[in-house]
Design an enzyme around this catalytic site. Structure first.
Site, mmCIF file in Angstrom:
data_model
loop_
_atom_site.group_PDB
_atom_site.id
_atom_site.type_symbol
_atom_site.label_atom_id
_atom_site.label_comp_id
_atom_site.label_asym_id
_atom_site.label_seq_id
_atom_site.Cartn_x
_atom_site.Cartn_y
_atom_site.Cartn_z
ATOM 1 N N CYS A 287 18.388 -15.721 -27.432
ATOM 2 C CA CYS A 287 17.865 -17.086 -27.510
ATOM 3 C C CYS A 287 16.391 -17.141 -27.093
ATOM 4 O O CYS A 287 16.071 -16.912 -25.928
ATOM 5 C CB CYS A 287 18.718 -17.980 -26.612
ATOM 6 N N CYS B 90 15.554 -19.621 -24.351
ATOM 7 C CA CYS B 90 16.095 -19.104 -23.086
ATOM 8 C C CYS B 90 15.136 -18.090 -22.471
ATOM 9 O O CYS B 90 14.908 -18.091 -21.251
ATOM 10 C CB CYS B 90 17.454 -18.437 -23.310
#
Length: 123
Positions: A29, A32
């Site tokens: 991600c 993230c």
């Protein structure tokens, strides 16, 4: 305090006391990965708080328990009560503001509202 890894095995122990911030993330991600150093910096600047990370690829049971379908998702607890949950990465200033807001909560009011909500849900 550096961030700690949260699993289904240590979840209850980690959230039962104090202030805890949880970052639901995955290695693939992009948002993230960009949020990770912000979360880590906050953990270093607030050693009296617990900062935990949940790898959603490894801890699917926790991910489902929280309904964290978008990542990153940030969750905050205070004294065992969930007080914040939101998908999306935060900027440093926003995370710092959230930390201040959670620190400033009137927990007598929060406990009362939480107990009322739990009673309505039959828990």
């Amino acid at each position: 305090m550096a961030t700690v890894e949260m699993t289904k095995d240590n979840h209850d122990e980690l959230v039962k006391d104090g202030i805890v911030f949880i970052d639901f993330w995955a290695e693939w991600c992009g948002p993230c990965q960009r949020f990770a150093p912000i979360f880590e910096k906050a953990s270093e600047e607030n050693p009296d708080l617990t900062f935990a990370k949940v790898d959603t690829e490894d801890q699917t049971e926790l991910q489902m328990q929280y309904g964290a379908t978008s990542i990153p998702t940030i969750v905050a607890y205070r004294d065992g009560i969930p007080v914040f949950g939101q998908p999306g990465a935060l900027r440093q200033a926003d995370l710092d503001s959230l930390i201040s807001q959670v620190r400033g909560l009137n927990m007598d009011e929060v406990r009362k509202a939480y107990e009322e909500q739990q009673a309505k849900q039959g828990k």
